[in-house]
Each structure stands twice: as structure tokens, then as C-alpha cells.
Design a protein around this motif. Structure first.
Motif: not given
Length: 126
Positions: A32-43, A101-113
Motif C-alpha cells: 500500500h505504500s506506493n501506487s503499483q505501476d501496471g499491477i495491483s496491490r494484491k499482486q 523501486f520508489m524512494p518511499i518503498e526503499v526507505e520503508l525496507l531500510r527501516a524494517i531491516a
């Protein structure tokens, strides 16, 4: 004392299968963190959960708040050490499902890690 060990290492005892709901919360947030390009959030969610061989469904964004996220992270901190990289790979699969890879996604990944005490190096565009 500068060189004195400040904390005793903590080794969790949980498996990913025991933390299925917490895994679903984490991957749902990433989906849900970012709009997915060409795929759904479920995918995007399915791409993440697939590698873990767990059955879980995308959680609606309205059902996730800071309390739910904190609870999920508290449980996932208790994972066995070798389970954490598998979870992080699932996170990467989720955010990379749309081939971007969008910046918000990468930053969330780094925070989770960082929270999981399994830091990842900075990702740079090629």
C-alpha cells in the motif's frame, strides 16, 4: 566505558509461519505504500508472500495503524536469525513486483531491516 558491550545479543525463537499475521501486516504496508505501476496491490503482496510459502491475504489499509504495525514488528523481532533475511527478501519481492523501486518503498525496507537488526546496504539506481 566506550568498548564495553552495551547489550546482550538477542536470538529469537519464532518461525515465519508462527508470525503469519505480522508478516501479512508488513507486506500489506509495503504493497500500500506506493501506487503499483501496471499491477495491483494484491499482486505486489502476492509476490512477497509467495517466496515465504505462507498463505495470507492483503490487509486493507484502513485496518493498519501504528499500533498494529508496532505489534507486528515486536513479534517479528522475535524471529530466528536465519528467518529475518527470508522476510527481507519477501519485502524486496513485494516492492520490486512492479519492476520499480520508489524512494518511499526503499526507505520503508531500510527501516524494517533496521528494526529487525538485519540492516541492508543502501540501494543505488543503475
Amino acid at each position: 566505558v566506550v568498548f564495553e558491550k552495551s547489550k546482550i545479543p538477542h536470538f529469537g525463537k519464532k518461525n515465519l509461519s508462527a508470525c503469519k499475521h505480522s508478516v501479512a501486516v508488513l507486506l500489506s504496508i509495503l504493497a500500500h505504500s506506493n501506487s503499483q505501476d501496471g499491477i495491483s496491490r494484491k499482486q505486489a503482496f502476492a509476490a512477497g508472500i509467495e517466496g515465504l510459502q505462507l498463505s495470507a491475504t492483503l490487509i486493507d489499509v484502513g485496518e493498519i495503524n501504528f499500533e498494529v504495525l508496532n505489534g507486528a514488528l515486536d513479534e517479528l523481532i522475535e524471529l530466528k536469525p536465519l528467518q529475518k533475511p527470508a522476510l527481507l527478501k519477501a519485502c524486496v519481492s513485494c516492492i520490486a513486483a512492479d519492476k520499480e523501486f520508489m524512494p518511499i518503498e526503499v526507505e520503508l525496507l531500510r527501516a524494517i531491516a533496521a528494526v529487525l537488526d538485519c540492516p541492508v546496504p543502501p540501494l543505488v539506481a543503475s
